[in-house]
Design a protein around this motif. Structure first.
Motif, PDB file in Angstrom:
ATOM      1  N   TRP A   1      -6.415  -0.252 -12.987  1.00  0.00           N
ATOM      2  CA  TRP A   1      -7.836  -0.124 -13.162  1.00  0.00           C
ATOM      3  C   TRP A   1      -8.190   0.267 -14.621  1.00  0.00           C
ATOM      4  O   TRP A   1      -9.216   0.100 -15.086  1.00  0.00           O
ATOM      5  CB  TRP A   1      -8.388   0.609 -11.823  1.00  0.00           C
ATOM      6  CG  TRP A   1      -8.746  -0.216 -10.512  1.00  0.00           C
ATOM      7  CD1 TRP A   1      -7.870  -0.205  -9.885  1.00  0.00           C
ATOM      8  CD2 TRP A   1      -9.799  -1.048 -10.530  1.00  0.00           C
ATOM      9  NE1 TRP A   1      -8.547  -1.108  -8.969  1.00  0.00           N
ATOM     10  CE2 TRP A   1      -9.643  -1.580  -9.459  1.00  0.00           C
ATOM     11  CE3 TRP A   1     -10.987  -1.292 -11.450  1.00  0.00           C
ATOM     12  CZ2 TRP A   1     -10.303  -2.766  -8.932  1.00  0.00           C
ATOM     13  CZ3 TRP A   1     -11.986  -2.548 -11.007  1.00  0.00           C
ATOM     14  CH2 TRP A   1     -11.653  -2.809  -9.649  1.00  0.00           C
TER      15      TRP A   1
ATOM     16  N   THR B   1      -5.941  -3.897  -1.737  1.00  0.00           N
ATOM     17  CA  THR B   1      -7.526  -3.564  -1.310  1.00  0.00           C
ATOM     18  C   THR B   1      -7.636  -4.767  -0.158  1.00  0.00           C
ATOM     19  O   THR B   1      -7.740  -5.857  -0.665  1.00  0.00           O
ATOM     20  CB  THR B   1      -8.592  -3.532  -2.543  1.00  0.00           C
ATOM     21  OG1 THR B   1      -8.028  -2.384  -3.317  1.00  0.00           O
ATOM     22  CG2 THR B   1      -9.862  -3.365  -1.974  1.00  0.00           C
TER      23      THR B   1
ATOM     24  N   LEU C   1     -17.658   1.591 -10.787  1.00  0.00           N
ATOM     25  CA  LEU C   1     -18.271   1.635  -9.474  1.00  0.00           C
ATOM     26  C   LEU C   1     -17.345   0.735  -8.333  1.00  0.00           C
ATOM     27  O   LEU C   1     -17.051   1.127  -7.401  1.00  0.00           O
ATOM     28  CB  LEU C   1     -19.529   1.244  -9.467  1.00  0.00           C
ATOM     29  CG  LEU C   1     -20.798   1.982 -10.014  1.00  0.00           C
ATOM     30  CD1 LEU C   1     -21.922   1.398  -9.972  1.00  0.00           C
ATOM     31  CD2 LEU C   1     -20.871   3.338  -9.190  1.00  0.00           C
ATOM     32  N   VAL C   2     -16.982  -0.290  -9.035  1.00  0.00           N
ATOM     33  CA  VAL C   2     -16.253  -1.388  -8.207  1.00  0.00           C
ATOM     34  C   VAL C   2     -14.729  -0.615  -8.023  1.00  0.00           C
ATOM     35  O   VAL C   2     -14.222  -0.622  -6.905  1.00  0.00           O
ATOM     36  CB  VAL C   2     -15.991  -2.569  -8.992  1.00  0.00           C
ATOM     37  CG1 VAL C   2     -14.854  -3.530  -8.269  1.00  0.00           C
ATOM     38  CG2 VAL C   2     -17.202  -3.483  -8.948  1.00  0.00           C
ATOM     39  N   CYS C   3     -14.061   0.071  -9.204  1.00  0.00           N
ATOM     40  CA  CYS C   3     -12.869   0.872  -8.989  1.00  0.00           C
ATOM     41  C   CYS C   3     -13.195   1.931  -7.797  1.00  0.00           C
ATOM     42  O   CYS C   3     -12.109   2.098  -7.046  1.00  0.00           O
ATOM     43  CB  CYS C   3     -12.523   1.304 -10.394  1.00  0.00           C
ATOM     44  SG  CYS C   3     -10.903   2.539 -10.211  1.00  0.00           S
ATOM     45  N   TRP C   4     -14.038   2.471  -7.743  1.00  0.00           N
ATOM     46  CA  TRP C   4     -14.223   3.533  -6.861  1.00  0.00           C
ATOM     47  C   TRP C   4     -14.209   2.968  -5.417  1.00  0.00           C
ATOM     48  O   TRP C   4     -13.685   3.610  -4.684  1.00  0.00           O
ATOM     49  CB  TRP C   4     -15.585   4.235  -7.059  1.00  0.00           C
ATOM     50  CG  TRP C   4     -16.102   5.506  -6.191  1.00  0.00           C
ATOM     51  CD1 TRP C   4     -16.450   5.513  -4.990  1.00  0.00           C
ATOM     52  CD2 TRP C   4     -15.728   6.720  -6.562  1.00  0.00           C
ATOM     53  NE1 TRP C   4     -16.522   6.769  -4.414  1.00  0.00           N
ATOM     54  CE2 TRP C   4     -16.003   7.638  -5.539  1.00  0.00           C
ATOM     55  CE3 TRP C   4     -15.067   7.570  -7.534  1.00  0.00           C
ATOM     56  CZ2 TRP C   4     -15.831   8.956  -5.515  1.00  0.00           C
ATOM     57  CZ3 TRP C   4     -14.945   9.017  -7.550  1.00  0.00           C
ATOM     58  CH2 TRP C   4     -15.562   9.418  -6.580  1.00  0.00           C
ATOM     59  N   GLN C   5     -14.983   1.957  -5.175  1.00  0.00           N
ATOM     60  CA  GLN C   5     -14.920   1.288  -3.865  1.00  0.00           C
ATOM     61  C   GLN C   5     -13.582   0.630  -3.489  1.00  0.00           C
ATOM     62  O   GLN C   5     -13.159   0.653  -2.302  1.00  0.00           O
ATOM     63  CB  GLN C   5     -15.960   0.131  -3.747  1.00  0.00           C
ATOM     64  CG  GLN C   5     -17.449   0.364  -4.000  1.00  0.00           C
ATOM     65  CD  GLN C   5     -17.590   1.394  -2.818  1.00  0.00           C
ATOM     66  OE1 GLN C   5     -17.546   0.929  -1.701  1.00  0.00           O
ATOM     67  NE2 GLN C   5     -18.322   2.591  -3.120  1.00  0.00           N
ATOM     68  N   ALA C   6     -13.021   0.107  -4.592  1.00  0.00           N
ATOM     69  CA  ALA C   6     -11.529  -0.354  -4.335  1.00  0.00           C
ATOM     70  C   ALA C   6     -10.538   0.841  -3.876  1.00  0.00           C
ATOM     71  O   ALA C   6      -9.592   0.746  -2.942  1.00  0.00           O
ATOM     72  CB  ALA C   6     -10.913  -0.851  -5.513  1.00  0.00           C
TER      73      ALA C   6
ATOM     74  N   SER D   1      -8.463   0.809  -0.316  1.00  0.00           N
ATOM     75  CA  SER D   1      -7.275   0.671  -0.346  1.00  0.00           C
ATOM     76  C   SER D   1      -6.329   0.834   1.160  1.00  0.00           C
ATOM     77  O   SER D   1      -6.531   1.779   1.704  1.00  0.00           O
ATOM     78  CB  SER D   1      -6.447   1.628  -1.568  1.00  0.00           C
ATOM     79  OG  SER D   1      -6.978   1.250  -2.723  1.00  0.00           O
TER      80      SER D   1
ATOM     81  N   ALA E   1     -20.245  -0.819 -14.310  1.00  0.00           N
ATOM     82  CA  ALA E   1     -20.043  -1.530 -13.157  1.00  0.00           C
ATOM     83  C   ALA E   1     -18.689  -1.794 -12.682  1.00  0.00           C
ATOM     84  O   ALA E   1     -18.451  -1.358 -11.463  1.00  0.00           O
ATOM     85  CB  ALA E   1     -20.606  -3.133 -13.476  1.00  0.00           C
ATOM     86  N   GLY E   2     -17.615  -1.732 -13.708  1.00  0.00           N
ATOM     87  CA  GLY E   2     -16.416  -1.858 -13.169  1.00  0.00           C
ATOM     88  C   GLY E   2     -16.143  -0.298 -12.580  1.00  0.00           C
ATOM     89  O   GLY E   2     -15.078  -0.503 -11.660  1.00  0.00           O
TER      90      GLY E   2
ATOM     91  N   VAL F   1      -9.773  -7.287   1.255  1.00  0.00           N
ATOM     92  CA  VAL F   1     -11.070  -7.813   0.494  1.00  0.00           C
ATOM     93  C   VAL F   1     -11.633  -8.846   1.721  1.00  0.00           C
ATOM     94  O   VAL F   1     -12.790  -9.150   1.448  1.00  0.00           O
ATOM     95  CB  VAL F   1     -10.876  -9.039  -0.442  1.00  0.00           C
ATOM     96  CG1 VAL F   1     -10.293  -8.113  -1.936  1.00  0.00           C
ATOM     97  CG2 VAL F   1      -9.444  -9.739  -0.365  1.00  0.00           C
TER      98      VAL F   1
END
Length: 158
Positions: free
Chosen positions: A25, A112, A54-59, A63, A51-52, A114
């Protein structure tokens, strides 16, 4: 002492997984920031970085596997049934003392989940767990006290 014996390999895997996740990440986020910045659009890079992030936080929250896992994974969780009201999905009798199974087929990308295209739950009585029913339903004939074998018509035949 109960449970699994302690070992160093589990801790090392956990550390390696977290380091791998951070490196992956970190590379993605730096690319999101620096690629537009090199082209003269620093503000696009800053927005892409946020934005990345936020996506990293969700990923990180989603996990389910180590970071190196890519592909389809199947899993089954099992537990004993203590509820006398639960019925067996195979034969229809009480499933108390049997086994409850929750299965899932997951699509995993860098650890993660998906997508979960298939999932479900089944309950089995102790007799069906032992392989006694062999894909058929048992119905108790209470008047004579013996079990009568009834063919399951819900499945297509051979």
């Amino acid at each position: 002492m109960s449970g699994r014996p302690r070992s160093l390999d589990r801790r090392l895997r956990r550390v390696a997984d977290r380091v791998g996740f951070a490196l992956l990440w970190g590379w993605i986020l730096s690319s999101l920031f620096f690629a537009p910045t090199l082209l003269g659009y620093w503000w696009v890079g800053a927005l892409a970085f946020v934005a990345g992030l936020l996506v990293c936080w969700q990923a990180a929250a989603a996990s389910t596997h180590p970071v190196y896992v890519i592909g389809t994974r199947r899993e089954v969780d099992r537990a004993r049934i203590a509820d006398p009201g639960r019925t067996c999905d195979e034969c229809g009798r009480s499933a108390e003392g049997g086994e409850y199974r929750r299965y899932a087929k997951r699509r995993v990308l860098f650890g993660t989940t998906v997508a979960v295209p298939e999932w479900g739950e089944n309950a089995y009585c102790p007799a069906c767990l032992d392989g006694e029913s062999d894909g058929r339903r048992h119905a108790a004939d209470e008047s004579e006290g013996d079990a009568t074998l009834v063919t399951d018509r819900s499945r297509p035949g051979p």
